[in-house]
Scaffold this motif. Structure first.
Motif, PDB file in Angstrom:
ATOM      1  N   ALA A  39       0.821  -1.213   0.000  1.00  0.00           N
ATOM      2  CA  ALA A  39       0.000   0.000   0.000  1.00  0.00           C
ATOM      3  C   ALA A  39       0.855   1.263   0.000  1.00  0.00           C
ATOM      4  O   ALA A  39       0.601   2.195  -0.775  1.00  0.00           O
ATOM      5  N   GLU A  40       1.856   1.304   0.837  1.00  0.00           N
ATOM      6  CA  GLU A  40       2.652   2.525   0.985  1.00  0.00           C
ATOM      7  C   GLU A  40       3.650   2.710  -0.156  1.00  0.00           C
ATOM      8  O   GLU A  40       3.863   3.833  -0.616  1.00  0.00           O
ATOM      9  N   ALA A  41       4.270   1.631  -0.627  1.00  0.00           N
ATOM     10  CA  ALA A  41       5.254   1.744  -1.710  1.00  0.00           C
ATOM     11  C   ALA A  41       4.609   2.199  -3.013  1.00  0.00           C
ATOM     12  O   ALA A  41       5.257   2.837  -3.849  1.00  0.00           O
ATOM     13  N   SER A  42       3.337   1.898  -3.175  1.00  0.00           N
ATOM     14  CA  SER A  42       2.641   2.315  -4.403  1.00  0.00           C
ATOM     15  C   SER A  42       2.620   3.834  -4.539  1.00  0.00           C
ATOM     16  O   SER A  42       2.545   4.364  -5.653  1.00  0.00           O
ATOM     17  N   ILE A  43       2.722   4.544  -3.438  1.00  0.00           N
ATOM     18  CA  ILE A  43       2.719   6.010  -3.485  1.00  0.00           C
ATOM     19  C   ILE A  43       3.954   6.518  -4.229  1.00  0.00           C
ATOM     20  O   ILE A  43       3.873   7.474  -5.002  1.00  0.00           O
ATOM     21  N   ALA A  44       5.105   5.872  -4.018  1.00  0.00           N
ATOM     22  CA  ALA A  44       6.331   6.286  -4.714  1.00  0.00           C
ATOM     23  C   ALA A  44       6.163   6.163  -6.219  1.00  0.00           C
ATOM     24  O   ALA A  44       6.539   7.061  -6.977  1.00  0.00           O
ATOM     25  N   ALA A  45       5.576   5.048  -6.669  1.00  0.00           N
ATOM     26  CA  ALA A  45       5.347   4.854  -8.107  1.00  0.00           C
ATOM     27  C   ALA A  45       4.337   5.866  -8.642  1.00  0.00           C
ATOM     28  O   ALA A  45       4.513   6.420  -9.727  1.00  0.00           O
ATOM     29  N   ALA A  46       3.299   6.122  -7.870  1.00  0.00           N
ATOM     30  CA  ALA A  46       2.282   7.079  -8.297  1.00  0.00           C
ATOM     31  C   ALA A  46       2.857   8.493  -8.387  1.00  0.00           C
ATOM     32  O   ALA A  46       2.449   9.279  -9.250  1.00  0.00           O
ATOM     33  N   TYR A  78      11.290   4.271  -2.533  1.00  0.00           N
ATOM     34  CA  TYR A  78      11.571   5.258  -3.583  1.00  0.00           C
ATOM     35  C   TYR A  78      11.836   4.534  -4.904  1.00  0.00           C
ATOM     36  O   TYR A  78      12.207   3.361  -4.938  1.00  0.00           O
ATOM     37  N   VAL A  79      11.631   5.253  -5.990  1.00  0.00           N
ATOM     38  CA  VAL A  79      11.808   4.709  -7.332  1.00  0.00           C
ATOM     39  C   VAL A  79      13.294   4.534  -7.610  1.00  0.00           C
ATOM     40  O   VAL A  79      14.096   5.434  -7.365  1.00  0.00           O
ATOM     41  N   THR A  80      13.652   3.346  -8.151  1.00  0.00           N
ATOM     42  CA  THR A  80      15.039   3.054  -8.501  1.00  0.00           C
ATOM     43  C   THR A  80      15.225   2.738  -9.979  1.00  0.00           C
ATOM     44  O   THR A  80      16.343   2.532 -10.435  1.00  0.00           O
ATOM     45  N   GLY A  83      10.635   1.498 -16.828  1.00  0.00           N
ATOM     46  CA  GLY A  83      10.577   1.215 -18.255  1.00  0.00           C
ATOM     47  C   GLY A  83       9.550   2.139 -18.882  1.00  0.00           C
ATOM     48  O   GLY A  83       9.338   3.257 -18.410  1.00  0.00           O
ATOM     49  N   LYS A  84       8.881   1.658 -19.907  1.00  0.00           N
ATOM     50  CA  LYS A  84       7.868   2.484 -20.575  1.00  0.00           C
ATOM     51  C   LYS A  84       6.659   2.723 -19.680  1.00  0.00           C
ATOM     52  O   LYS A  84       6.155   3.837 -19.596  1.00  0.00           O
ATOM     53  N   ARG A  85       6.178   1.639 -19.042  1.00  0.00           N
ATOM     54  CA  ARG A  85       5.035   1.754 -18.125  1.00  0.00           C
ATOM     55  C   ARG A  85       5.309   1.140 -16.769  1.00  0.00           C
ATOM     56  O   ARG A  85       4.520   1.302 -15.851  1.00  0.00           O
ATOM     57  N   SER A  86       6.410   0.427 -16.624  1.00  0.00           N
ATOM     58  CA  SER A  86       6.722  -0.233 -15.356  1.00  0.00           C
ATOM     59  C   SER A  86       7.632   0.653 -14.513  1.00  0.00           C
ATOM     60  O   SER A  86       8.457   1.405 -15.032  1.00  0.00           O
ATOM     61  N   ILE A  87       7.454   0.532 -13.197  1.00  0.00           N
ATOM     62  CA  ILE A  87       8.206   1.356 -12.251  1.00  0.00           C
ATOM     63  C   ILE A  87       8.680   0.455 -11.112  1.00  0.00           C
ATOM     64  O   ILE A  87       7.876  -0.209 -10.467  1.00  0.00           O
ATOM     65  N   GLU A  88       9.999   0.436 -10.897  1.00  0.00           N
ATOM     66  CA  GLU A  88      10.567  -0.329  -9.792  1.00  0.00           C
ATOM     67  C   GLU A  88      10.710   0.579  -8.579  1.00  0.00           C
ATOM     68  O   GLU A  88      11.214   1.698  -8.684  1.00  0.00           O
ATOM     69  N   VAL A  89      10.263   0.075  -7.434  1.00  0.00           N
ATOM     70  CA  VAL A  89      10.368   0.797  -6.161  1.00  0.00           C
ATOM     71  C   VAL A  89      11.123  -0.084  -5.175  1.00  0.00           C
ATOM     72  O   VAL A  89      10.770  -1.248  -4.984  1.00  0.00           O
ATOM     73  N   PHE A  90      12.174   0.476  -4.580  1.00  0.00           N
ATOM     74  CA  PHE A  90      12.898  -0.219  -3.521  1.00  0.00           C
ATOM     75  C   PHE A  90      12.240   0.123  -2.196  1.00  0.00           C
ATOM     76  O   PHE A  90      11.875   1.281  -1.956  1.00  0.00           O
ATOM     77  N   VAL A  91      12.098  -0.889  -1.342  1.00  0.00           N
ATOM     78  CA  VAL A  91      11.491  -0.700  -0.025  1.00  0.00           C
ATOM     79  C   VAL A  91      12.452  -1.217   1.037  1.00  0.00           C
ATOM     80  O   VAL A  91      12.963  -2.334   0.941  1.00  0.00           O
ATOM     81  N   LYS A  92      12.665  -0.389   2.047  1.00  0.00           N
ATOM     82  CA  LYS A  92      13.466  -0.763   3.207  1.00  0.00           C
ATOM     83  C   LYS A  92      12.626  -0.448   4.433  1.00  0.00           C
ATOM     84  O   LYS A  92      12.114   0.668   4.569  1.00  0.00           O
ATOM     85  N   VAL A  93      12.476  -1.432   5.319  1.00  0.00           N
ATOM     86  CA  VAL A  93      11.726  -1.207   6.546  1.00  0.00           C
ATOM     87  C   VAL A  93      12.693  -1.309   7.715  1.00  0.00           C
ATOM     88  O   VAL A  93      13.290  -2.358   7.959  1.00  0.00           O
ATOM     89  N   MET A  94      12.828  -0.193   8.393  1.00  0.00           N
ATOM     90  CA  MET A  94      13.671  -0.115   9.576  1.00  0.00           C
ATOM     91  C   MET A  94      12.800  -0.404  10.797  1.00  0.00           C
ATOM     92  O   MET A  94      11.617  -0.063  10.808  1.00  0.00           O
ATOM     93  N   THR A 112       7.414  -3.951  -8.267  1.00  0.00           N
ATOM     94  CA  THR A 112       7.222  -3.457  -9.623  1.00  0.00           C
ATOM     95  C   THR A 112       5.760  -3.084  -9.766  1.00  0.00           C
ATOM     96  O   THR A 112       4.875  -3.894  -9.491  1.00  0.00           O
ATOM     97  N   PHE A 113       5.534  -1.848 -10.178  1.00  0.00           N
ATOM     98  CA  PHE A 113       4.196  -1.340 -10.438  1.00  0.00           C
ATOM     99  C   PHE A 113       4.091  -1.027 -11.919  1.00  0.00           C
ATOM    100  O   PHE A 113       5.088  -0.691 -12.559  1.00  0.00           O
TER     101      PHE A 113
END
Length: 163
Positions: A39-46, A78-80, A83-94, A112-113
């Protein structure tokens, strides 16, 4: 060339672990953590796409340290790469032990979103790092893409044999 900074997509959220979040081992239930992360990582892609996005994959999932009742989760995403429509987001939980102040990395993964609009194209050419961590993750994006492509091919072949 249009660029975007990792920091422009970064999401930082906190979550206090409650009794209802625990499993039978009195640690955070993995499925609960995955739900929070998705849920939260999707915000970075959006933030990068400014469009409706959907979760396509979660990989390189690592539950490296258990979270307990006295812990607070601090998720960084955050986005790392993209591609054309795909977005990779790295997630780290401390994790942070509220009673001692000790901090630790408890979980990492890549999400990947995909932008739902098939006509949309990501309007950027490059994502710019601000830290050494981001620099490394952006530099290794193409390697992860190759691994994902090989995995998709394997999954496709395997699906032909599963009923």
């Amino acid at each position: 060339m249009a660029t975007i900074k990792c920091s422009d997509t970064e999401v930082v959220t906190t979550h206090r672990i409650l009794g209802e979040d625990l499993n039978e081992h009195h640690t955070l239930f993995g499925g609960r953590l995955l739900s929070i992360v998705d849920a939260e990582a999707s915000i970075a892609a959006a933030r990068l796409a400014n469009r409706v996005i959907v979760t396509a994959a979660m990989d390189h999932v690592s539950f490296s340290h258990p979270f307990k009742l006295e812990d607070v989760l601090e998720m960084h995403a955050y986005v790392t790469g993209f591609g054309k429509r795909s977005i990779e987001v790295f997630v780290k939980v401390m994790g942070e032990h509220l009673l001692t102040g000790e901090r630790f990395v408890g979980f990492t993964c890549f999400m990947t979103f995909v932008v739902a609009d098939h006509e949309y194209r990501v309007p950027f050419d490059q994502v710019i790092p601000s830290t050494k961590e981001q620099e490394y993750l952006i530099a290794t994006y193409q390697e992860r893409q190759k691994l994902r492509q090989a995995s998709r091919e394997f999954d496709h072949k395997m699906s032909e044999h599963i009923n």
